[in-house]
Design an enzyme around this catalytic site. Structure first.
Site, PDB file in Angstrom:
ATOM      1  N   CYS A   2     -10.204  -2.784   5.656  1.00 20.63           N
ATOM      2  CA  CYS A   2     -10.414  -4.018   6.444  1.00 20.63           C
ATOM      3  C   CYS A   2     -11.890  -4.196   6.808  1.00 20.63           C
ATOM      4  CB  CYS A   2      -9.607  -3.954   7.739  1.00 20.63           C
ATOM      5  SG  CYS A   2      -7.902  -3.428   7.528  1.00 20.63           S
TER       6      CYS A   2
HETATM    7  N1  GLN Z   1      -4.807   1.367   7.441  1.00 21.03           N
HETATM    8  C1  GLN Z   1      -4.860   0.166   8.230  1.00 21.03           C
HETATM    9  C2  GLN Z   1      -3.787  -0.816   7.836  1.00 21.03           C
HETATM   10  O1  GLN Z   1      -3.114  -0.652   6.857  1.00 21.03           O
HETATM   11  C3  GLN Z   1      -6.237  -0.449   8.173  1.00 21.03           C
HETATM   12  C4  GLN Z   1      -6.504  -1.096   6.879  1.00 21.03           C
HETATM   13  C5  GLN Z   1      -7.898  -1.082   6.413  1.00 21.03           C
HETATM   14  O2  GLN Z   1      -8.880  -0.770   7.078  1.00 21.03           O
HETATM   15  N2  GLN Z   1      -7.983  -1.411   5.182  1.00 21.03           N
HETATM   16  O3  GLN Z   1      -3.641  -1.796   8.518  1.00 21.03           O
END
Ligand code: GLN
Length: 274
Positions: A2
């Protein structure tokens, strides 16, 4: 992984932070530059939390749609001005659900929180940490995801009145120890200050005399952005920013008679006071 941002300063529209900058979160949702080995686009939803001017508590909008497809948000963002914003676009980790509740910002009271990264070995690696939480917290997680659990761990200590810098630093260190290889860029604001960790992920900051902007990737090519070193804690307010190595004792978030250890953010326009 994210992408997230937090802004404190003179009121800006959400559009000015999220959709209008050449490399704002909208652009980062389909063309991020620095994902560091986790995903290619951020199309599994998004969210924004903002403090209406004069309000001590934020308003939040979250959606499981890609940010570019949410026309309702485009209208809201253009018409909403705020002096304090936290927003994120999501790339769901493999195996984690795609729905609005899994999108940052996570919120309670005056707090807004986001996680950029992944907890390795989920969920077994962090089960012992989760077991220390009240059962009701586990039954009411926003989503069965690593980020939602991280928020529950942080929130539990904030509810107890612990210092936010200490909470963020110790949560990152505890999870990193329990789940080696995790990526733990945490981001927290109460509308007056921003706290963030870097743990094997990108983060930049731009400080001006009356504002501060913290983002996974610089939103534009204008001068003033500084990369936050890996494994550090950042504590920032408009006009001030300090980074401290995570392994070291953490800097207090509020003015204190004891001078905190740490480095000023190396931005040309930074003006730190303590
Ligand atoms: N692992 C978290 C989620 O699936 C954050 C995702 C990310 O940073 N890509 O929401």
């Amino acid at each position: 992984m994210c992408r997230h941002l937090a802004y404190l300063g003179p009121p800006l529209t959400l559009s000015a932070l999220v959709t209008e900058p050449p490399h704002g979160l909208l652009h980062q949702s389909y063309a991020p530059r620095d994902m560091r080995g986790g995903g290619t686009v951020n199309a599994d939803g998004f969210g924004a939390g903002w403090f209406p001017d004069g309000s001590a508590e934020p308003v939040r909008y979250r959606s499981e749609k890609p940010i570019w497809s949410d026309t309702a948000f485009a209208g809201i963002a253009g018409a909403t001005r705020s002096p304090a914003v936290l927003a994120a676009v999501r790339s769901a980790t493999t195996g984690m659900p795609v729905h609005a509740g899994a999108c940052a910002p996570f919120a309670e009271g005056r707090w807004l929180f986001s996680h950029n990264g992944v907890v390795r070995g989920w969920p077994g690696s962090v089960a012992p940490l989760a077991a220390a939480l009240p059962t009701t917290d586990l039954l009411t997680l926003d989503a069965p995801t690593d980020s939602a659990l991280l928020w529950a761990l942080v929130r539990h200590r904030l509810r107890g009145g612990d210092d936010p810098a200490t909470v963020l630093a110790e949560t990152a260190l505890a999870v990193a120890a329990a789940a080696p290889g995790s990526r733990l860029n945490l981001l927290l604001t109460d509308g007056a200050a921003v706290w963030a960790t870097t743990w094997t992920h990108a983060l930049s900051v731009r400080v001006s005399p009356d504002a501060v902007l913290v983002a996974s990737e610089p939103l534009d090519d204008l001068p003033g952005w500084a990369a936050v070193p890996d494994r550090h804690l950042l504590v920032a307010r408009p006009g001030t920013c300090r980074v401290t190595e995570l392994a070291e004792p953490t800097a207090p978030p509020h003015p204190s008679p004891r001078r905190p250890r740490g480095d000023r953010c190396a931005t040309p326009s930074s003006s730190t006071s303590t």
